[in-house]
Design a protein around this motif. Sequence first.
Motif, short mmCIF file in Angstrom:
data_model
loop_
_atom_site.label_atom_id
_atom_site.label_comp_id
_atom_site.label_asym_id
_atom_site.label_seq_id
_atom_site.Cartn_x
_atom_site.Cartn_y
_atom_site.Cartn_z
N TRP A 131 4.21 -5.95 11.47
CA TRP A 131 3.07 -5.73 10.58
C TRP A 131 2.04 -4.81 11.24
CZ3 TRP A 131 -2.12 -6.54 11.22
CH2 TRP A 131 -2.92 -6.37 10.07
N LEU A 132 1.79 -4.98 12.55
CA LEU A 132 0.81 -4.15 13.24
C LEU A 132 1.23 -2.68 13.25
CD1 LEU A 132 -1.79 -3.93 14.85
CD2 LEU A 132 -0.50 -4.51 16.92
N VAL A 133 2.53 -2.43 13.49
CA VAL A 133 3.02 -1.05 13.45
C VAL A 133 2.85 -0.46 12.06
CG1 VAL A 133 5.08 0.39 13.64
CG2 VAL A 133 4.64 -1.35 15.36
N ARG A 134 3.14 -1.24 11.04
CA ARG A 134 3.00 -0.76 9.67
C ARG A 134 1.54 -0.46 9.35
NH1 ARG A 134 4.76 -4.98 7.38
NH2 ARG A 134 6.94 -4.47 7.82
N THR A 144 0.04 2.39 17.22
CA THR A 144 1.42 2.42 16.76
C THR A 144 2.39 2.42 17.92
OG1 THR A 144 0.80 3.61 14.73
CG2 THR A 144 3.10 3.71 15.42
N PHE A 145 2.17 3.31 18.89
CA PHE A 145 3.10 3.41 20.02
C PHE A 145 3.00 2.18 20.93
CE2 PHE A 145 2.63 8.06 19.12
CZ PHE A 145 3.93 8.25 18.72
N ALA A 146 1.79 1.66 21.12
CA ALA A 146 1.64 0.48 21.97
C ALA A 146 2.35 -0.72 21.36
CB ALA A 146 0.15 0.18 22.19
N ALA A 147 2.16 -0.94 20.06
CA ALA A 147 2.82 -2.07 19.39
C ALA A 147 4.33 -1.87 19.35
CB ALA A 147 2.27 -2.23 17.97
N VAL A 196 -5.54 -4.72 -16.07
CA VAL A 196 -4.34 -5.13 -15.35
C VAL A 196 -3.94 -4.01 -14.39
CG1 VAL A 196 -1.93 -5.86 -15.52
CG2 VAL A 196 -3.58 -6.56 -17.28
N LEU A 197 -3.94 -4.32 -13.10
CA LEU A 197 -3.54 -3.36 -12.07
C LEU A 197 -2.17 -3.75 -11.53
CD1 LEU A 197 -6.88 -2.98 -10.06
CD2 LEU A 197 -6.03 -1.57 -11.94
N SER A 198 -1.30 -2.77 -11.45
CA SER A 198 0.06 -2.99 -10.95
C SER A 198 0.18 -2.40 -9.55
CB SER A 198 1.09 -2.36 -11.88
OG SER A 198 2.39 -2.48 -11.34
N LEU A 199 0.48 -3.24 -8.57
CA LEU A 199 0.70 -2.82 -7.19
C LEU A 199 2.17 -3.02 -6.85
CD1 LEU A 199 -2.41 -4.37 -5.40
CD2 LEU A 199 -2.17 -2.10 -6.38
N GLY A 200 2.84 -1.96 -6.47
CA GLY A 200 4.24 -2.06 -6.10
C GLY A 200 5.12 -1.32 -7.10
N PRO A 201 6.44 -1.51 -6.96
CA PRO A 201 7.09 -2.45 -6.04
C PRO A 201 7.19 -1.98 -4.59
CG PRO A 201 8.73 -1.26 -7.30
CD PRO A 201 7.40 -0.82 -7.82
N LEU A 202 6.70 -0.77 -4.30
CA LEU A 202 6.77 -0.26 -2.93
C LEU A 202 5.37 0.01 -2.42
CD1 LEU A 202 9.74 2.19 -3.52
CD2 LEU A 202 9.84 0.03 -2.29
N GLN A 203 4.93 -0.83 -1.48
CA GLN A 203 3.61 -0.70 -0.89
C GLN A 203 3.75 -0.63 0.62
OE1 GLN A 203 0.54 -0.39 -2.33
NE2 GLN A 203 1.49 -0.28 -4.35
N ALA A 204 2.83 0.08 1.26
CA ALA A 204 2.93 0.30 2.70
C ALA A 204 2.80 -0.99 3.50
CB ALA A 204 1.85 1.30 3.15
N PHE A 205 2.04 -1.97 3.00
CA PHE A 205 1.79 -3.19 3.77
C PHE A 205 2.81 -4.28 3.51
CE2 PHE A 205 -2.46 -1.26 3.61
CZ PHE A 205 -2.74 -1.21 4.96
N ILE A 206 3.75 -4.04 2.60
CA ILE A 206 4.74 -5.05 2.25
C ILE A 206 6.06 -4.70 2.91
CG2 ILE A 206 5.93 -6.21 0.36
CD1 ILE A 206 3.62 -5.50 -1.45
N HIS A 245 11.33 0.92 14.92
CA HIS A 245 11.83 1.79 15.98
C HIS A 245 11.69 3.26 15.59
CE1 HIS A 245 13.57 -1.38 18.49
NE2 HIS A 245 13.92 -1.96 17.37
N LEU A 246 11.92 3.57 14.34
CA LEU A 246 11.89 4.96 13.91
C LEU A 246 10.48 5.52 13.90
CD1 LEU A 246 13.77 7.20 12.86
CD2 LEU A 246 13.29 6.41 10.54
N THR A 247 9.49 4.66 13.65
CA THR A 247 8.11 5.11 13.56
C THR A 247 7.64 5.76 14.86
OG1 THR A 247 7.57 3.42 11.93
CG2 THR A 247 5.74 4.38 13.13
#
Length: 322
Positions: free
Chosen positions: A273-276, A287-290, A168-178, A41-43
Amino acid sequence: MIGRIDAQTKVTAGGWRSHLANYERRYFAVDGGSGARLLVHLTALSDRLHRVASPRHAEILLVFEPVSAKLAPSVLELYRAMPRPRRVLVVGAVGLEHFPGAELVRMEELIPGTERVLANHGSVNEIERCMLSVPLTLDDAPAEPKLGAKAISLPEKQDREIATEFIVLSLGPLQAFIAGPLRLLLVCDGEQVVSVQIEAGYASRNIAYAMTQAPASEGALLASLLDPLAPVAGRVAYISVLEQLQRFEPDPIVVQQREAALALERAQNHLCWLVRFATVVANDRVTFAASNLYDELNEMAVNILTSVTSEAEPGPAERLVK
């Protein structure tokens, strides 16, 4: 870019500065386990709020509680990466007293000067108002966060014509798609991912223990918090268990209404997920349509749940958790 100021705006010693300070804000969001739906909603709420993909471009760090002790060092690291002036705004959707026994951290103790706003599913406008009015400061960051070292076992190396080394690649703990905090440790051999190790627990709230200590009347609330993206599913599962224990058969109309609400919630999860995704790729149209479609489905779900309680006589289990 800061928009054009109205010619009638009174430019005084502090007037123009306060106007520019309240004109627009860029924020980086941290979801500790309760803000997935509020972020949708905030997006799309206001063109004065801009969610960015890096804390280095943010003025406000927006944190949705609860924040676990395991996630706290990463939140501090994000705060230190922000340019100054900056500020932290924490959204307390659910009080920490609902999670007894969990290792949770209060943001006011973690970062002094943190502003707080109490929110629920219908108070996104209050979050917007606070984000636009919260003052930015030049305060120094807290002490350097202590991130514990993580050991990972590497697989056996196979002989190849081209010699490569494991990375070794570290992804996270904060990712945009999660939707929530999660760390992925990728073991790569060149461009090939050999193995993946999942490190969870960043959003641990010890809900299982809390449900054993809380009265039955609060069980439905805790069940709806098991999955922030599926509160209806958790609540329905809890009520269904109580009905089975009491050997109560709900009305067929009520069962159909529940199934319809669950179907709408699954559709909303896909839209989340689509909005993200659209936000990350900076596609405002999608973004607005979803987001608008998400709001329409949410209104339908609310009407369905309202009709369940108004048109159908609730059973013993529903009376217990209503």
